[in-house]
Design a protein around this motif. Structure first.
Motif, PDB file in Angstrom:
ATOM      1  N   ASP A 118       3.191  -8.288   8.650  1.00 53.12           N
ATOM      2  CA  ASP A 118       2.850  -6.923   8.318  1.00 53.12           C
ATOM      3  C   ASP A 118       4.225  -6.167   8.159  1.00 53.12           C
ATOM      4  N   ILE A 119       4.358  -5.428   7.181  1.00 55.27           N
ATOM      5  CA  ILE A 119       5.802  -4.635   7.325  1.00 55.27           C
ATOM      6  C   ILE A 119       5.464  -2.987   7.238  1.00 55.27           C
ATOM      7  N   SER A 120       6.028  -2.368   7.648  1.00 54.92           N
ATOM      8  CA  SER A 120       5.858  -0.717   7.346  1.00 54.92           C
ATOM      9  C   SER A 120       7.267   0.008   7.149  1.00 54.92           C
ATOM     10  N   GLY A 121       7.162   1.032   6.595  1.00 58.32           N
ATOM     11  CA  GLY A 121       8.443   1.892   6.300  1.00 58.32           C
ATOM     12  C   GLY A 121       8.490   2.173   4.896  1.00 58.32           C
ATOM     13  N   GLY A 122       9.675   2.663   4.478  1.00 55.20           N
ATOM     14  CA  GLY A 122       9.713   3.132   3.082  1.00 55.20           C
ATOM     15  C   GLY A 122      10.154   1.888   2.222  1.00 55.20           C
ATOM     16  N   ILE A 123       9.476   1.191   1.435  1.00 51.86           N
ATOM     17  CA  ILE A 123       9.536   0.081   0.675  1.00 51.86           C
ATOM     18  C   ILE A 123      10.318   0.530  -0.697  1.00 51.86           C
ATOM     19  N   ASP A 124      11.637   0.115  -0.951  1.00 51.14           N
ATOM     20  CA  ASP A 124      12.180   0.654  -2.154  1.00 51.14           C
ATOM     21  C   ASP A 124      12.327  -0.525  -3.212  1.00 51.14           C
ATOM     22  N   SER A 125      12.379  -1.647  -2.789  1.00 53.51           N
ATOM     23  CA  SER A 125      12.432  -2.887  -3.770  1.00 53.51           C
ATOM     24  C   SER A 125      12.163  -4.121  -3.108  1.00 53.51           C
ATOM     25  N   ASN A 132       0.899  -1.395   0.183  1.00 54.34           N
ATOM     26  CA  ASN A 132       0.119  -0.065   0.004  1.00 54.34           C
ATOM     27  C   ASN A 132       0.792   1.250   0.190  1.00 54.34           C
ATOM     28  N   ASN A 133       0.892   2.030  -1.076  1.00 54.29           N
ATOM     29  CA  ASN A 133       1.678   3.225  -1.314  1.00 54.29           C
ATOM     30  C   ASN A 133       3.163   3.433  -0.586  1.00 54.29           C
ATOM     31  N   ARG A 134       3.524   2.030  -1.064  1.00 53.70           N
ATOM     32  CA  ARG A 134       5.288   1.660  -0.773  1.00 53.70           C
ATOM     33  C   ARG A 134       5.458   1.931   0.722  1.00 53.70           C
ATOM     34  N   LYS A 135       4.297   2.134   1.626  1.00 53.83           N
ATOM     35  CA  LYS A 135       4.816   2.281   3.083  1.00 53.83           C
ATOM     36  C   LYS A 135       4.423   1.403   3.957  1.00 53.83           C
ATOM     37  N   THR A 136       3.448   0.651   3.661  1.00 51.75           N
ATOM     38  CA  THR A 136       2.970  -0.712   4.206  1.00 51.75           C
ATOM     39  C   THR A 136       2.798  -2.023   3.199  1.00 51.75           C
ATOM     40  N   SER A 137       3.028  -3.215   3.787  1.00 54.82           N
ATOM     41  CA  SER A 137       2.886  -4.225   3.091  1.00 54.82           C
ATOM     42  C   SER A 137       2.271  -5.540   4.220  1.00 54.82           C
ATOM     43  N   HIS A 181      10.129  -1.864   9.601  1.00 58.32           N
ATOM     44  CA  HIS A 181       9.720  -2.569  10.859  1.00 58.32           C
ATOM     45  C   HIS A 181       8.564  -3.536  10.494  1.00 58.32           C
ATOM     46  N   VAL A 182       9.071  -4.700  11.340  1.00 61.55           N
ATOM     47  CA  VAL A 182       7.952  -5.759  11.208  1.00 61.55           C
ATOM     48  C   VAL A 182       6.890  -5.654  12.298  1.00 61.55           C
ATOM     49  N   ASN A 183       5.474  -5.132  12.004  1.00 61.15           N
ATOM     50  CA  ASN A 183       4.832  -4.795  12.945  1.00 61.15           C
ATOM     51  C   ASN A 183       4.043  -5.974  13.481  1.00 61.15           C
ATOM     52  N   ARG A 184       3.730  -6.947  12.598  1.00 53.14           N
ATOM     53  CA  ARG A 184       2.996  -8.286  13.040  1.00 53.14           C
ATOM     54  C   ARG A 184       3.671  -9.268  12.553  1.00 53.14           C
ATOM     55  N   LEU A 185       4.003 -10.317  13.404  1.00 52.32           N
ATOM     56  CA  LEU A 185       4.301 -11.364  13.037  1.00 52.32           C
ATOM     57  C   LEU A 185       3.697 -12.840  13.408  1.00 52.32           C
ATOM     58  N   SER A 186       3.151 -13.513  12.511  1.00 53.11           N
ATOM     59  CA  SER A 186       2.463 -14.705  12.888  1.00 53.11           C
ATOM     60  C   SER A 186       2.777 -15.866  12.176  1.00 53.11           C
ATOM     61  N   LEU A 187       3.657 -16.499  12.501  1.00 53.33           N
ATOM     62  CA  LEU A 187       4.436 -17.668  11.769  1.00 53.33           C
ATOM     63  C   LEU A 187       3.338 -18.996  11.702  1.00 53.33           C
ATOM     64  N   GLU A 188       2.509 -19.033  12.766  1.00 52.03           N
ATOM     65  CA  GLU A 188       1.481 -20.130  12.806  1.00 52.03           C
ATOM     66  C   GLU A 188       0.322 -19.801  11.801  1.00 52.03           C
ATOM     67  N   LYS A 189       0.071 -18.496  11.302  1.00 49.71           N
ATOM     68  CA  LYS A 189      -0.831 -18.357  10.324  1.00 49.71           C
ATOM     69  C   LYS A 189      -0.016 -17.807   8.774  1.00 49.71           C
ATOM     70  N   GLY A 190       1.361 -17.550   8.815  1.00 50.57           N
ATOM     71  CA  GLY A 190       2.241 -17.428   7.826  1.00 50.57           C
ATOM     72  C   GLY A 190       2.009 -15.927   7.287  1.00 50.57           C
ATOM     73  N   GLU A 191       1.944 -14.993   8.333  1.00 50.14           N
ATOM     74  CA  GLU A 191       1.531 -13.701   8.126  1.00 50.14           C
ATOM     75  C   GLU A 191       2.655 -12.658   8.445  1.00 50.14           C
ATOM     76  N   PHE A 205      16.055  -9.394   9.666  1.00 50.44           N
ATOM     77  CA  PHE A 205      15.424  -8.127   9.511  1.00 50.44           C
ATOM     78  C   PHE A 205      16.344  -7.036  10.129  1.00 50.44           C
ATOM     79  N   ASP A 206      16.289  -6.035   9.513  1.00 49.68           N
ATOM     80  CA  ASP A 206      16.860  -4.565  10.271  1.00 49.68           C
ATOM     81  C   ASP A 206      16.087  -3.290   9.574  1.00 49.68           C
ATOM     82  N   LEU A 207      16.699  -2.256   9.881  1.00 52.22           N
ATOM     83  CA  LEU A 207      15.916  -1.044   9.023  1.00 52.22           C
ATOM     84  C   LEU A 207      15.961  -0.878   7.896  1.00 52.22           C
TER      85      LEU A 207
END
Length: 94
Positions: free
Chosen positions: A65-72, A15-20, A53-63, A31-33
């Motif tokens: 959520d990432i936020s920040g400036g996504i470049d590639s 979403n808008n290269r800010k969240t994924s 940033h890894v905002n939410r991690l659920s390996l049980e569900k395999g999900e 993971f790092d910055l």
């Protein structure tokens, strides 16, 4: 009878290269910055950017959520552990 392996679902939404949101994640390898390396059902996924940033991690569900400036985003077909994964790391960190 021959057994076939059916790949599990994997979805990537940006979403808008800010969240994924990523589904089908089997492991978070690092993971790092500036970089996040995920093992997914469809191969390795490297996310590069700034202030990630890894905002939410659920390996049980395999999900994840990432936020920040996504470049590639980059996929690699290397899956599993062992020598093949070591070769991937050697290539990534040259």
């Amino acid at each position: 009878m021959e057994e076939r392996t059916v790949p599990k679902n994997h979805k990537l939404v940006i979403n808008n290269r800010k969240t994924s949101t990523v589904t089908g994640v089997t492991d978070v390898l690092s993971f790092d910055l500036n970089e996040i390396l995920l093992e997914t059902e469809q191969g390795m996924l490297m996310v590069k950017g700034a202030n990630l940033h890894v905002n939410r991690l659920s390996l049980e569900k395999g999900e994840v959520d990432i936020s920040g400036g996504i470049d590639s985003l980059a996929y690699s077909d290397v899956q599993g552990h062992g020598k093949a994964q070591e070769n991937l790391f050697a290539k990534l960190f040259r």
